[in-house]
Structure formats: structure tokens, C-alpha cells
Design a protein around this motif. Structure first.
Motif, PDB file in Angstrom:
ATOM      1  N   GLU A  89       0.811  -1.226   0.000  1.00  0.00           N
ATOM      2  CA  GLU A  89       0.000   0.000   0.000  1.00  0.00           C
ATOM      3  C   GLU A  89       0.842   1.274   0.000  1.00  0.00           C
ATOM      4  OE1 GLU A  89      -0.267  -2.625   2.082  1.00  0.00           O
ATOM      5  OE2 GLU A  89      -0.802  -1.964   4.137  1.00  0.00           O
ATOM      6  N   ASP A  90       2.159   1.146   0.119  1.00  0.00           N
ATOM      7  CA  ASP A  90       3.042   2.302  -0.020  1.00  0.00           C
ATOM      8  C   ASP A  90       3.338   2.616  -1.489  1.00  0.00           C
ATOM      9  OD1 ASP A  90       4.838   1.080   2.818  1.00  0.00           O
ATOM     10  OD2 ASP A  90       3.420   2.765   2.784  1.00  0.00           O
ATOM     11  N   THR A  91       2.890   1.762  -2.378  1.00  0.00           N
ATOM     12  CA  THR A  91       3.118   1.980  -3.804  1.00  0.00           C
ATOM     13  C   THR A  91       2.466   3.274  -4.259  1.00  0.00           C
ATOM     14  OG1 THR A  91       3.313  -0.375  -4.301  1.00  0.00           O
ATOM     15  CG2 THR A  91       2.675   1.080  -6.118  1.00  0.00           C
ATOM     16  N   ALA A  92       3.262   4.151  -4.853  1.00  0.00           N
ATOM     17  CA  ALA A  92       2.769   5.457  -5.285  1.00  0.00           C
ATOM     18  C   ALA A  92       3.907   6.210  -5.965  1.00  0.00           C
ATOM     19  CB  ALA A  92       2.271   6.264  -4.095  1.00  0.00           C
ATOM     20  N   ILE A  93       3.555   7.330  -6.550  1.00  0.00           N
ATOM     21  CA  ILE A  93       4.563   8.294  -6.961  1.00  0.00           C
ATOM     22  C   ILE A  93       4.817   9.210  -5.772  1.00  0.00           C
ATOM     23  CG2 ILE A  93       5.167  10.145  -8.553  1.00  0.00           C
ATOM     24  CD1 ILE A  93       3.238   8.907 -10.564  1.00  0.00           C
ATOM     25  N   TYR A  94       6.075   9.376  -5.424  1.00  0.00           N
ATOM     26  CA  TYR A  94       6.455  10.192  -4.278  1.00  0.00           C
ATOM     27  C   TYR A  94       7.019  11.528  -4.769  1.00  0.00           C
ATOM     28  CZ  TYR A  94       5.668   6.410  -0.995  1.00  0.00           C
ATOM     29  OH  TYR A  94       5.076   5.440  -0.216  1.00  0.00           O
ATOM     30  N   PHE A  95       6.500  12.589  -4.180  1.00  0.00           N
ATOM     31  CA  PHE A  95       6.890  13.940  -4.546  1.00  0.00           C
ATOM     32  C   PHE A  95       7.504  14.650  -3.344  1.00  0.00           C
ATOM     33  CE2 PHE A  95       4.545  14.156  -8.547  1.00  0.00           C
ATOM     34  CZ  PHE A  95       3.534  13.224  -8.358  1.00  0.00           C
ATOM     35  N   CYS A  96       8.547  15.419  -3.579  1.00  0.00           N
ATOM     36  CA  CYS A  96       8.993  16.333  -2.537  1.00  0.00           C
ATOM     37  C   CYS A  96       8.496  17.726  -2.883  1.00  0.00           C
ATOM     38  CB  CYS A  96      10.497  16.303  -2.334  1.00  0.00           C
ATOM     39  SG  CYS A  96      11.470  17.097  -3.617  1.00  0.00           S
ATOM     40  N   ALA A  97       8.358  18.549  -1.850  1.00  0.00           N
ATOM     41  CA  ALA A  97       7.790  19.868  -2.028  1.00  0.00           C
ATOM     42  C   ALA A  97       8.408  20.831  -1.025  1.00  0.00           C
ATOM     43  CB  ALA A  97       6.276  19.819  -1.857  1.00  0.00           C
ATOM     44  N   ALA A  98       8.390  22.110  -1.387  1.00  0.00           N
ATOM     45  CA  ALA A  98       8.967  23.151  -0.536  1.00  0.00           C
ATOM     46  C   ALA A  98       7.913  24.190  -0.205  1.00  0.00           C
ATOM     47  CB  ALA A  98      10.152  23.808  -1.237  1.00  0.00           C
ATOM     48  N   ALA A  99       7.864  24.545   1.067  1.00  0.00           N
ATOM     49  CA  ALA A  99       6.901  25.537   1.536  1.00  0.00           C
ATOM     50  C   ALA A  99       7.635  26.724   2.132  1.00  0.00           C
ATOM     51  CB  ALA A  99       5.964  24.919   2.567  1.00  0.00           C
ATOM     52  N   VAL A 100       7.135  27.893   1.821  1.00  0.00           N
ATOM     53  CA  VAL A 100       7.747  29.101   2.370  1.00  0.00           C
ATOM     54  C   VAL A 100       7.343  29.294   3.826  1.00  0.00           C
ATOM     55  CG1 VAL A 100       7.868  31.609   2.195  1.00  0.00           C
ATOM     56  CG2 VAL A 100       7.871  30.208   0.128  1.00  0.00           C
ATOM     57  N   ARG A 101       6.059  29.105   4.123  1.00  0.00           N
ATOM     58  CA  ARG A 101       5.581  29.326   5.488  1.00  0.00           C
ATOM     59  C   ARG A 101       5.537  28.033   6.290  1.00  0.00           C
ATOM     60  NH1 ARG A 101       2.600  33.163   2.616  1.00  0.00           N
ATOM     61  NH2 ARG A 101       2.802  35.274   3.436  1.00  0.00           N
ATOM     62  N   GLY A 102       4.878  27.023   5.775  1.00  0.00           N
ATOM     63  CA  GLY A 102       4.799  25.756   6.485  1.00  0.00           C
ATOM     64  C   GLY A 102       3.915  25.796   7.708  1.00  0.00           C
ATOM     65  N   ASN A 103       2.828  26.588   7.679  1.00  0.00           N
ATOM     66  CA  ASN A 103       1.927  26.647   8.821  1.00  0.00           C
ATOM     67  C   ASN A 103       1.045  25.408   8.933  1.00  0.00           C
ATOM     68  OD1 ASN A 103       2.846  29.170   9.575  1.00  0.00           O
ATOM     69  ND2 ASN A 103       1.386  30.233   8.269  1.00  0.00           N
ATOM     70  N   SER A 104       0.796  24.781   7.814  1.00  0.00           N
ATOM     71  CA  SER A 104      -0.033  23.581   7.791  1.00  0.00           C
ATOM     72  C   SER A 104       0.666  22.563   6.909  1.00  0.00           C
ATOM     73  CB  SER A 104      -1.433  23.915   7.250  1.00  0.00           C
ATOM     74  OG  SER A 104      -2.246  22.754   7.218  1.00  0.00           O
ATOM     75  N   VAL A 105       1.620  21.863   7.487  1.00  0.00           N
ATOM     76  CA  VAL A 105       2.546  21.065   6.673  1.00  0.00           C
ATOM     77  C   VAL A 105       1.880  19.895   5.981  1.00  0.00           C
ATOM     78  CG1 VAL A 105       4.559  21.750   7.997  1.00  0.00           C
ATOM     79  CG2 VAL A 105       3.269  19.720   8.691  1.00  0.00           C
ATOM     80  N   GLY A 106       0.697  19.481   6.453  1.00  0.00           N
ATOM     81  CA  GLY A 106       0.012  18.365   5.838  1.00  0.00           C
ATOM     82  C   GLY A 106      -0.843  18.757   4.641  1.00  0.00           C
ATOM     83  N   ASN A 107      -0.973  20.022   4.398  1.00  0.00           N
ATOM     84  CA  ASN A 107      -1.830  20.523   3.316  1.00  0.00           C
ATOM     85  C   ASN A 107      -0.981  20.785   2.074  1.00  0.00           C
ATOM     86  OD1 ASN A 107      -3.567  21.868   1.624  1.00  0.00           O
ATOM     87  ND2 ASN A 107      -4.167  23.425   3.102  1.00  0.00           N
TER      88      ASN A 107
END
Length: 124
Positions: A89-107
Motif C-alpha cells: 500500500e506504499d506503492t505510489a509516486i512520491y513527490f517532494c515539495a517546498a513551503a515558504v511558510r509551512g503553517n499547515s505542513v500536511g496541506n
């Protein structure tokens, strides 16, 4: 602005491990909160893990806690995702991302910059 390039994906058997890397361009890498997301076929993109600018605070989705570890090396402009005890179930495309603020890191809307993704496939 920052450009992100993921690597390290592949095919692994259940129970195995992979280490994903995300290399960032630019000289302001340590000003970004970094996150990993994944998207399986037919599903929405979901949060996996995030790490604060200094690396001192880490957040994980419940589904990957105690199995995955996020880390960063600001000297190398790179963020990592160590994935152990992988499940199909971990099978997926994995993306990294960068946030300037990061107030809601799960969004995902919090993140302004995204890599192209790397495929992770876990066989049973």
C-alpha cells in the motif's frame, strides 16, 4: 524560487527499504519547510512527512510513523525519506515539495514548489 529533483525510487519487495532523495537548486534551501507527499493511481495526493527548516521538527502521517524517517542536509540542499518495512500500500509516486511558510505542513496547498516525482512500487 527553487527547483526540486527526486531520485531513489524503484521496485522493492514487501518488507524492504528504499531511500528517496530530493535535491534542491538555489542558495536558500534552509528557508523552506520541506515535505514528502505521495499519490497512488486513482487516489488523491496525500501527506507523508515534513521537516522544519532546521530539521528539528518532523511530522508524519499515521500510516508511515515508525517506518519512515525524513531528514535534511542543508549543506547539500537535500531532503531524504528513508522508508523501511515497506508495504504494497506504499506503492505510489512520491513527490517532494517546498513551503515558504509551512503553517499547515500536511496541506499540499501550503507548498509552492514541487518535484516531478519518483515511482515507488512495493510487490507482495
Amino acid at each position: 524560487q527553487v527547483q526540486l529533483v527526486e531520485s531513489g525510487g524503484g521496485l522493492v519487495q514487501a518488507g524492504g527499504s528504499l531511500r528517496l532523495s530530493c535535491a534542491a537548486s538555489g542558495r536558500t534551501f534552509n528557508s523552506y519547510v520541506m515535505g514528502w507527499f505521495r499519490q497512488a493511481p486513482g487516489k488523491e495526493r496525500e501527506f507523508v512527512a515534513a521537516i522544519s527548516r532546521s530539521g528539528g521538527i518532523r511530522n508524519y502521517a499515521d500510516s508511515v510513523k515508525l517506518r519512515f524517517t525524513i531528514s535534511r542536509d542543508n549543506a547539500k540542499n537535500t531532503v531524504y525519506l528513508q522508508m523501511n518495512s515497506l508495504k504494497p500500500e506504499d506503492t505510489a509516486i512520491y513527490f517532494c515539495a517546498a513551503a515558504v511558510r509551512g503553517n499547515s505542513v500536511g496541506n499540499p496547498d501550503e507548498y509552492a514548489y514541487w518535484g516531478q516525482g519518483t515511482q515507488v512500487t512495493v510487490s507482495s
